[in-house]
Design a protein around this motif. Structure first.
Motif, PDB file in Angstrom:
ATOM      1  N   UNK A  62      31.368  47.899  46.578  1.00  0.00           N
ATOM      2  CA  UNK A  62      30.744  48.028  47.900  1.00  0.00           C
ATOM      3  C   UNK A  62      30.460  46.534  48.176  1.00  0.00           C
ATOM      4  N   UNK A  63      31.004  45.340  48.031  1.00  0.00           N
ATOM      5  CA  UNK A  63      30.912  43.935  48.401  1.00  0.00           C
ATOM      6  C   UNK A  63      32.358  43.973  48.830  1.00  0.00           C
ATOM      7  N   UNK A  64      32.582  42.667  49.656  1.00  0.00           N
ATOM      8  CA  UNK A  64      33.606  42.228  49.886  1.00  0.00           C
ATOM      9  C   UNK A  64      33.741  40.973  49.055  1.00  0.00           C
ATOM     10  N   UNK A  65      35.380  42.292  48.259  1.00  0.00           N
ATOM     11  CA  UNK A  65      36.006  41.688  47.689  1.00  0.00           C
ATOM     12  C   UNK A  65      37.069  42.019  47.325  1.00  0.00           C
ATOM     13  N   UNK A  66      38.422  41.080  46.914  1.00  0.00           N
ATOM     14  CA  UNK A  66      39.786  41.529  46.622  1.00  0.00           C
ATOM     15  C   UNK A  66      39.900  42.448  45.389  1.00  0.00           C
ATOM     16  N   UNK A  67      40.540  43.202  45.570  1.00  0.00           N
ATOM     17  CA  UNK A  67      40.139  44.180  43.917  1.00  0.00           C
ATOM     18  C   UNK A  67      41.896  44.386  43.413  1.00  0.00           C
ATOM     19  N   UNK A  68      42.584  44.023  42.219  1.00  0.00           N
ATOM     20  CA  UNK A  68      43.250  44.351  41.977  1.00  0.00           C
ATOM     21  C   UNK A  68      43.384  45.572  40.348  1.00  0.00           C
ATOM     22  N   UNK A  69      43.886  46.342  40.225  1.00  0.00           N
ATOM     23  CA  UNK A  69      44.121  46.783  39.512  1.00  0.00           C
ATOM     24  C   UNK A  69      45.041  47.067  38.453  1.00  0.00           C
ATOM     25  N   UNK A  70      45.382  47.704  37.596  1.00  0.00           N
ATOM     26  CA  UNK A  70      46.366  47.537  36.390  1.00  0.00           C
ATOM     27  C   UNK A  70      45.933  49.069  35.337  1.00  0.00           C
ATOM     28  N   UNK A  71      46.136  50.549  35.850  1.00  0.00           N
ATOM     29  CA  UNK A  71      45.363  51.249  35.221  1.00  0.00           C
ATOM     30  C   UNK A  71      46.631  52.293  34.651  1.00  0.00           C
ATOM     31  N   UNK A  72      46.176  52.004  33.185  1.00  0.00           N
ATOM     32  CA  UNK A  72      47.432  53.167  32.470  1.00  0.00           C
ATOM     33  C   UNK A  72      47.464  54.674  32.272  1.00  0.00           C
ATOM     34  N   UNK A  73      48.668  55.233  32.075  1.00  0.00           N
ATOM     35  CA  UNK A  73      48.930  56.229  32.575  1.00  0.00           C
ATOM     36  C   UNK A  73      48.237  56.814  31.130  1.00  0.00           C
ATOM     37  N   UNK A  74      49.396  55.795  30.120  1.00  0.00           N
ATOM     38  CA  UNK A  74      49.566  56.628  28.589  1.00  0.00           C
ATOM     39  C   UNK A  74      48.620  55.224  27.539  1.00  0.00           C
ATOM     40  N   UNK A  75      48.054  55.665  26.383  1.00  0.00           N
ATOM     41  CA  UNK A  75      48.144  54.960  25.384  1.00  0.00           C
ATOM     42  C   UNK A  75      48.475  53.458  25.129  1.00  0.00           C
ATOM     43  N   UNK A  76      47.829  52.163  25.616  1.00  0.00           N
ATOM     44  CA  UNK A  76      48.572  51.218  24.109  1.00  0.00           C
ATOM     45  C   UNK A  76      48.078  50.943  23.217  1.00  0.00           C
ATOM     46  N   UNK A  77      46.678  50.873  23.239  1.00  0.00           N
ATOM     47  CA  UNK A  77      46.495  50.470  21.957  1.00  0.00           C
ATOM     48  C   UNK A  77      45.479  49.214  22.259  1.00  0.00           C
TER      49      UNK A  77
END
Length: 296
Positions: A62-77
């Protein structure tokens, strides 16, 4: 606002994630990178928990920032998920802070990292800025921090230039052994054998982790890490829900303290007494610390 980017590593622990994210939210970083490993295929209930953890973070920025995501669909370990996320992070930024979902920092940790990232930006000997102090009240010099050959990774920061030296497969390990560099690190043959046996397991792919390779990077390149005079980050992750740190430990849930105005050391040299204490009391292999060394 914090100008330094933060990488927040998530998995399946909503209780600790909420507490750690609250400190990140208070720091208000201008750039927030969120990387999450996916659910394990043999745990059908884990998908819901992983989704919950991601929502707890991404729906509360809820603050002004740039957000980048790396959301894995399967488990890499543990190995692939963490080291690939850090590499992704440094594809975008030159330097930054890395937090896991169970590493709870004192608020002063963030300014400490930001100041030292700037101060040692062009210093090739320094590869790591850690948030942990495991000296149990023993002062190590008169400055606010000291240098060590051990990079603790429960809340830390580094530069792209340092991470470029990292190799998750430790391809330089045979040359390291042949060169005799280990003889310069340990005076006791038994301690040296412990570490080389451990590195052998990592090199052969028998240990699914990423952090021992980072330690090897330091030793192979004679790099140094920075450790604060007080403990700045507490590990909340010990217990039954942990992947590695299941056993009770005196290093679990340690108190943190605020670090005031930074006083810098006059020389960039490792503190030998502090490192010997770390060898003797942190990397012991005793029952209460078995999650730390050498079992994973």
């Amino acid at each position: 606002m914090l100008n330094t980017a933060i990488l927040f590593l998530l998995f399946n622990r909503p209780e600790t994630t909420v507490r750690v994210f609250a400190t990140i939210r208070a720091a208000r970083p201008r750039f927030l990178f969120v990387a999450a490993d996916g659910p394990r295929s043999d745990r059908p209930d884990e998908q819901a928990t992983c989704d919950q953890v991601r929502s707890l973070v991404l729906q509360n920025i809820d603050w002004n920032c740039q957000v980048f995501t790396l959301l894995r669909s399967r488990n890499l370990g543990c190995k692939a998920a963490v080291c690939s996320a850090i590499s992704w992070f440094f594809e975008h930024v030159e330097e930054g802070i890395i937090m896991e979902d169970d590493t709870l920092p004192d608020p002063s940790f963030f300014s400490y990292c930001e100041s030292l990232l700037e101060r040692y930006r062009q210093e090739p000997r320094v590869l790591h800025i850690g948030g942990n102090n495991f000296q149990f009240g023993r002062p190590r010099g008169s400055a606010s921090y000291y240098f060590s050959k051990f990079p603790h990774i429960w809340g830390w920061a580094t530069w792209r230039r340092a991470w470029k030296l990292y190799d998750p497969d430790m391809m330089a390990y045979p040359q390291f052994c042949d060169s005799g560099q280990a003889n310069l690190l340990f005076h006791r043959p038994a301690r040296q054998k412990q570490w080389l046996d451990l590195f052998d397991g990592v090199y052969r792919g028998e240990i699914d982790t990423w952090d021992y390779q980072w330690l090897f990077t330091h030793w192979n390149h004679t790099g140094l890490s920075i450790a604060p005079q007080v403990n700045l980050v507490s590990n909340l992750g010990f217990g039954e829900g942990a992947t590695h740190t299941k056993e009770p430990s005196r290093f679990a849930n340690m108190e943190t303290q605020r670090l005031g105005t930074l006083i810098h050391p006059s020389h960039i040299v490792p503190h030998t007494a502090a490192d010997q204490f770390t060898i003797d009391h942190y990397f012991t292999g005793r029952l209460e610390d078995r999650a730390l060394f050498p079992q994973r």
